[in-house]
Design a protein around this motif. Structure first.
Motif, PDB file in Angstrom:
ATOM      1  N   ILE A 117      -6.167  -7.186  -9.855  1.00 19.06           N
ATOM      2  CA  ILE A 117      -5.856  -8.136  -8.789  1.00 19.06           C
ATOM      3  C   ILE A 117      -5.554  -7.294  -7.556  1.00 19.06           C
ATOM      4  O   ILE A 117      -4.711  -6.393  -7.597  1.00 19.06           O
ATOM      5  CB  ILE A 117      -4.633  -9.020  -9.131  1.00 19.06           C
ATOM      6  CG1 ILE A 117      -4.842  -9.778 -10.448  1.00 19.06           C
ATOM      7  CG2 ILE A 117      -4.314  -9.962  -7.982  1.00 19.06           C
ATOM      8  CD1 ILE A 117      -5.922 -10.815 -10.421  1.00 19.06           C
ATOM      9  N   VAL A 118      -6.248  -7.582  -6.464  1.00 17.56           N
ATOM     10  CA  VAL A 118      -6.032  -6.869  -5.206  1.00 17.56           C
ATOM     11  C   VAL A 118      -5.311  -7.819  -4.261  1.00 17.56           C
ATOM     12  O   VAL A 118      -5.721  -8.971  -4.104  1.00 17.56           O
ATOM     13  CB  VAL A 118      -7.361  -6.392  -4.587  1.00 17.56           C
ATOM     14  CG1 VAL A 118      -7.112  -5.610  -3.307  1.00 17.56           C
ATOM     15  CG2 VAL A 118      -8.150  -5.555  -5.592  1.00 17.56           C
ATOM     16  N   VAL A 119      -4.220  -7.335  -3.658  1.00 14.23           N
ATOM     17  CA  VAL A 119      -3.415  -8.168  -2.771  1.00 14.23           C
ATOM     18  C   VAL A 119      -3.281  -7.486  -1.417  1.00 14.23           C
ATOM     19  O   VAL A 119      -2.890  -6.322  -1.337  1.00 14.23           O
ATOM     20  CB  VAL A 119      -1.995  -8.410  -3.349  1.00 14.23           C
ATOM     21  CG1 VAL A 119      -1.157  -9.246  -2.397  1.00 14.23           C
ATOM     22  CG2 VAL A 119      -2.072  -9.066  -4.723  1.00 14.23           C
ATOM     23  N   ASP A 120      -3.627  -8.207  -0.373  1.00 11.04           N
ATOM     24  CA  ASP A 120      -3.261  -7.800   0.982  1.00 11.04           C
ATOM     25  C   ASP A 120      -2.008  -8.615   1.298  1.00 11.04           C
ATOM     26  O   ASP A 120      -2.089  -9.828   1.446  1.00 11.04           O
ATOM     27  CB  ASP A 120      -4.372  -8.118   1.973  1.00 11.04           C
ATOM     28  CG  ASP A 120      -3.970  -7.838   3.425  1.00 11.04           C
ATOM     29  OD1 ASP A 120      -2.803  -7.466   3.671  1.00 11.04           O
ATOM     30  OD2 ASP A 120      -4.829  -7.997   4.300  1.00 11.04           O
ATOM     31  N   PRO A 121      -0.832  -7.966   1.375  1.00 10.11           N
ATOM     32  CA  PRO A 121       0.389  -8.743   1.598  1.00 10.11           C
ATOM     33  C   PRO A 121       0.452  -9.391   2.978  1.00 10.11           C
ATOM     34  O   PRO A 121       1.265 -10.282   3.203  1.00 10.11           O
ATOM     35  CB  PRO A 121       1.509  -7.713   1.421  1.00 10.11           C
ATOM     36  CG  PRO A 121       0.870  -6.397   1.647  1.00 10.11           C
ATOM     37  CD  PRO A 121      -0.568  -6.542   1.257  1.00 10.11           C
ATOM     38  N   ALA A 122      -0.410  -8.962   3.895  1.00  9.42           N
ATOM     39  CA  ALA A 122      -0.481  -9.526   5.255  1.00  9.42           C
ATOM     40  C   ALA A 122       0.923  -9.742   5.815  1.00  9.42           C
ATOM     41  O   ALA A 122       1.345 -10.865   6.060  1.00  9.42           O
ATOM     42  CB  ALA A 122      -1.305 -10.806   5.264  1.00  9.42           C
ATOM     43  N   MET A 123       1.633  -8.635   6.008  1.00  7.13           N
ATOM     44  CA  MET A 123       3.030  -8.692   6.443  1.00  7.13           C
ATOM     45  C   MET A 123       3.130  -8.670   7.970  1.00  7.13           C
ATOM     46  O   MET A 123       2.408  -7.935   8.634  1.00  7.13           O
ATOM     47  CB  MET A 123       3.814  -7.495   5.893  1.00  7.13           C
ATOM     48  CG  MET A 123       3.787  -7.387   4.396  1.00  7.13           C
ATOM     49  SD  MET A 123       4.862  -6.082   3.716  1.00  7.13           S
ATOM     50  CE  MET A 123       4.359  -4.629   4.594  1.00  7.13           C
ATOM     51  N   THR A 124       4.050  -9.467   8.488  1.00  2.00           N
ATOM     52  CA  THR A 124       4.434  -9.380   9.886  1.00  2.00           C
ATOM     53  C   THR A 124       5.896  -8.982   9.905  1.00  2.00           C
ATOM     54  O   THR A 124       6.756  -9.722   9.419  1.00  2.00           O
ATOM     55  CB  THR A 124       4.232 -10.717  10.621  1.00  2.00           C
ATOM     56  OG1 THR A 124       2.851 -11.084  10.522  1.00  2.00           O
ATOM     57  CG2 THR A 124       4.641 -10.611  12.084  1.00  2.00           C
ATOM     58  N   VAL A 125       6.173  -7.785  10.438  1.00  2.53           N
ATOM     59  CA  VAL A 125       7.530  -7.248  10.482  1.00  2.53           C
ATOM     60  C   VAL A 125       8.076  -7.463  11.888  1.00  2.53           C
ATOM     61  O   VAL A 125       7.467  -7.042  12.872  1.00  2.53           O
ATOM     62  CB  VAL A 125       7.545  -5.736  10.155  1.00  2.53           C
ATOM     63  CG1 VAL A 125       8.959  -5.192  10.193  1.00  2.53           C
ATOM     64  CG2 VAL A 125       6.892  -5.469   8.810  1.00  2.53           C
ATOM     65  N   THR A 126       9.211  -8.137  11.974  1.00  2.03           N
ATOM     66  CA  THR A 126       9.919  -8.298  13.242  1.00  2.03           C
ATOM     67  C   THR A 126      11.218  -7.529  13.104  1.00  2.03           C
ATOM     68  O   THR A 126      12.122  -7.945  12.376  1.00  2.03           O
ATOM     69  CB  THR A 126      10.190  -9.788  13.543  1.00  2.03           C
ATOM     70  OG1 THR A 126       8.935 -10.483  13.511  1.00  2.03           O
ATOM     71  CG2 THR A 126      10.844  -9.971  14.887  1.00  2.03           C
TER      72      THR A 126
END
Length: 190
Positions: A117-126
């Motif tokens: 399973i490949v996951v792009d966590p697509a994170m937005t860090v503020t």
């Protein structure tokens, strides 16, 4: 006695070609509809986020994961909040806080003959940082303040067998701190 004319030959050939295309298309559709996974799975994806200066150790909420036999993988969105402060030599202080929003995108891949399973966590860090110094009266005053918002995309690769047997983890470190991403899956009863 019937004679086959040139037009009938062309019509007959056209019908044969059309049938050939239809049968090959049906076979292709059957291949595309084959199950990728042995079971349907449900589970959770979460992230541990650690930092040394200032110190914290936090965990995101548990994001629901659904894996279908046909290969579709979906993960719910999630959030992680963090904060910490550190006094340096009794004269300065760093305060840092923020949030990470996850909008994961996931899919399956066959790697070296094994399902992953490949996951792009697509994170937005503020991220918010404040630097304080003590004034002549001994009170903390803001010396500098920085706000930073960054989007992070990556491909985290989790072996399916690890995610089902115990848990699969991927660790990484960047300018924000240390991350440990975890995927746990349970097969659903048939």
């Amino acid at each position: 006695m019937k004679f086959i004319t040139g037009t009938n030959k062309i019509t007959g050939l056209s019908m044969l070609m059309l049938l050939s295309v239809l049968f090959s298309t049906c076979k292709k559709d059957d291949d595309e509809n084959k199950d990728v996974f042995e079971n349907n799975y449900s589970g959770e994806f979460f992230t541990d986020f650690d930092n040394e200066v200032p110190p914290w150790s936090v965990r995101s909420n548990f994001m629901e994961v659904n894996v279908k036999k046909n290969g579709d993988v979906s993960i719910a969105d999630g959030t992680l909040f963090y904060s910490g402060d550190t006094i340096i030599q009794d004269q300065s202080k760093i305060e840092r806080y923020g949030e990470i929003e996850f909008s994961p995108v996931a899919w399956h891949e066959m790697i070296n003959g094994k399902l992953h399973i490949v996951v792009d966590p697509a994170m937005t860090v503020t991220d918010h940082q404040k630097y304080y110094v003590k004034d002549s009266g001994g009170n903390w005053t803001i010396y500098n303040e920085m706000d930073n918002t960054v989007s992070i995309n990556d491909e985290l690769i989790f072996p399916l067998t690890d995610a089902v047997d115990t848990e699969a983890t991927v660790e990484s470190t960047d300018q924000f701190g240390s991350f440990k991403f975890t995927l746990k899956l349970d097969p659903l009863k048939k």
